[in-house]
Scaffold this active site. Structure first.
Site, PDB file in Angstrom:
ATOM      1  N   PHE A 128       0.845  -1.190   0.000  1.00  0.00           N
ATOM      2  CA  PHE A 128       0.000   0.000   0.000  1.00  0.00           C
ATOM      3  C   PHE A 128       0.880   1.239   0.000  1.00  0.00           C
ATOM      4  CE2 PHE A 128      -2.376   3.506   1.939  1.00  0.00           C
ATOM      5  CZ  PHE A 128      -3.427   3.560   1.044  1.00  0.00           C
ATOM      6  N   ASP A 215       9.197   2.739   1.545  1.00  0.00           N
ATOM      7  CA  ASP A 215       8.017   3.450   2.006  1.00  0.00           C
ATOM      8  C   ASP A 215       7.938   3.259   3.520  1.00  0.00           C
ATOM      9  OD1 ASP A 215       5.571   4.345   2.783  1.00  0.00           O
ATOM     10  OD2 ASP A 215       4.431   3.367   1.187  1.00  0.00           O
ATOM     11  N   LYS A 244       2.965   9.732   8.154  1.00  0.00           N
ATOM     12  CA  LYS A 244       2.099   9.510   9.317  1.00  0.00           C
ATOM     13  C   LYS A 244       2.582  10.095  10.650  1.00  0.00           C
ATOM     14  CE  LYS A 244      -0.896   5.879   7.721  1.00  0.00           C
ATOM     15  NZ  LYS A 244      -0.532   5.260   6.446  1.00  0.00           N
TER      16      LYS A 244
HETATM   17  C1  LIG Z   1      -0.828   5.489   5.071  1.00  0.00           C
HETATM   18  C2  LIG Z   1       0.200   5.033   4.106  1.00  0.00           C
HETATM   19  C3  LIG Z   1       0.389   5.679   2.873  1.00  0.00           C
HETATM   20  C4  LIG Z   1      -0.509   6.793   2.403  1.00  0.00           C
HETATM   21  O1  LIG Z   1      -0.443   7.913   3.192  1.00  0.00           O
HETATM   22  P1  LIG Z   1      -1.520   9.103   3.011  1.00  0.00           P
HETATM   23  O2  LIG Z   1      -1.053  10.133   3.958  1.00  0.00           O
HETATM   24  O3  LIG Z   1      -2.853   8.534   3.338  1.00  0.00           O
HETATM   25  O4  LIG Z   1      -1.441   9.538   1.595  1.00  0.00           O
HETATM   26  C5  LIG Z   1       1.406   5.242   2.066  1.00  0.00           C
HETATM   27  N1  LIG Z   1       2.205   4.229   2.437  1.00  0.00           N
HETATM   28  C6  LIG Z   1       2.059   3.577   3.601  1.00  0.00           C
HETATM   29  C7  LIG Z   1       2.998   2.471   3.959  1.00  0.00           C
HETATM   30  C8  LIG Z   1       1.043   3.950   4.473  1.00  0.00           C
HETATM   31  O5  LIG Z   1       0.883   3.289   5.628  1.00  0.00           O
END
Ligand SMILES: *Cc1c(COP(=O)(O)O)cnc(C)c1O
Length: 393
Positions: A128, A215, A244
């Site tokens: 994700f 990520d 986050k």
């Molecule tokens: C939450 C998340 C995203 C997306 O972040 P947003 O601030 O909602 O755009 C991308 N990568 C990972 C691993 C995430 O947990």
């Protein structure tokens, strides 16, 4: 209930009006133990006095100027994050998908700079990375992609953590420029990379001139018990996305890069109106300060392990518990059946939890948990899991 919001979320029938530490209160005054933390965002818990003070002072001085001008707090935050991570430069944006979008753009520009016409990024199954067109294409879930075709080209997908699959792509696909991977998959179900995967990946990336891009939007900023998830591995990436936990709820994201990758963007390559504004950067700096001052990395390691071992003990002989896993305060309990309804059961009992990937209870509490919170969480969650498994049997 309003009918004027677009129908993007199935919202739970509760609204919180106040928070303090690891607890939230709803409109009726009921208190909840928070093990969601705004989906791994509120690392310092709620209303941390030092954070509130930093936000108030910065808001009173200057909320926003523009990236047309120097922003000293942004320079300071870049320096802090680079010192903590071993990276060289930072680009600031406002969210996780934007941080990943910056990484994707950076990789493509890097590839074109090497004369590669269709730069390709290797991504993982169940990944994700966000909801923009670029990041939803990079994500490994049909649910997220369906209906939004045409997707972008320039991605190749392999099973999560499968180093052999990446070696095979390396042999056949000469257009690869980068690999993008989560250290622990969050939305995908708290899936931890196999040991030594990053070491192997670093070798492959070095051998082929690929960028190793992590990520760390969910794993970064202390969530796994080190500043960044990759620091468990001894390997340093070329590019890293953060968001986050970085701003404790004030929106901020960052794409960090090292070495050659840090020099790819030039004026005009990329930008953001709000990215790295004084308010967001002051909040992020205060977040880093509190994590240091309160020794929260160690707290995450200790309490995270206490939660996992408590759950393992309580659920040891329970049929239907497939796995209890995770790193630091990113914890997954996988069951052999769907368990989305446990979210409401827990909420009624005054505990906020999350379920992802249908069968995995995800616990991402604030990093400030003490013994009391650990014990309440373990008792509540293990009790619910037992009931759920017995009922359905
Ligand atoms: C939450 C998340 C995203 C997306 O972040 P947003 O601030 O909602 O755009 C991308 N990568 C990972 C691993 C995430 O947990």
């Amino acid at each position: 209930m309003t009918t004027h919001l677009m129908n993007t979320y199935t919202r739970q029938p509760v609204a919180f009006v106040r928070g303090e530490g690891a607890y939230l209160w709803d409109e009726s005054g009921k208190r909840y133990l928070d093990a969601v933390a705004g989906v791994a965002v509120n690392g310092l818990g709620h209303a941390h006095p030092k954070l509130v003070k930093a936000i108030c002072e910065q808001a009173a001085a200057l909320i926003h100027s523009s990236n047309l001008y120097r922003i000293p707090k942004q320079e300071e935050l870049a320096e802090r994050l680079c010192a903590l991570s071993g990276m060289d430069r930072a680009f600031f944006c406002n969210s996780g998908c934007e941080a990943n979008e910056a990484a994707i753009k950076l990789a493509r520009l890097y590839g074109h700079g090497k004369g590669i016409e269709v730069p390709t990024i290797i991504v993982m199954e169940k990944a994700f990375h966000g909801r923009t067109m670029g990041t939803l294409t990079a994500s490994g879930s049909r649910k997220i992609q369906a209906g939004f075709e045409p997707l972008l080209s320039g991605f190749a997908r392999v099973p999560f953590g499968d180093i052999e699959a990446i070696r095979q792509v390396a042999e056949h696909n000469k257009s690869v420029v980068a690999v993008l991977v989560e250290v622990v998959q969050g939305e995908g179900g708290i899936n931890v990379l196999p040991p030594d995967f990053l070491v192997g990946l670093r070798q492959i990336c070095d051998a082929h001139g690929w960028l190793l891009m992590l990520d760390e939007v969910q794993t970064g900023i202390g969530r796994t018990g080190t500043w960044f998830g990759f620091q468990h591995s001894g390997v340093v990436p070329d590019v890293m996305a953060l968001a986050k936990g970085l701003g404790s709820g004030v929106p901020i994201g960052a794409c960090l890069a090292r070495g050659e990758a840090a020099e790819v963007f030039k004026p005009g390559s990329h930008g953001s109106t709000f990215g790295g504004n004084p308010l967001a950067c002051a909040t992020a700096l205060a977040t880093l300060d509190v994590i240091e001052e309160e020794n929260l990395l160690e707290n995450v390691r200790l309490r995270g392990e206490a939660i996992r071992s408590g759950l393992r003990q309580a659920l040891a002989s329970v049929q239907g518990v497939v796995d209890i896993r995770g790193e630091g305060m990113m914890i997954g309990i996988e069951l052999d059946r769907p368990c989305a309804e446990l979210v409401a059961v827990a909420r009624d009992a005054g505990v906020l939890i999350n379920v992802t990937a249908d069968t995995v209870i995800r616990l991402v509490p604030p990093l400030i948990y003490g013994d009391a919170e650990v014990n309440v969480l373990v008792a509540a969650v293990s009790g619910m899991v037992k009931n759920h498994l017995q009922q359905a049997a």
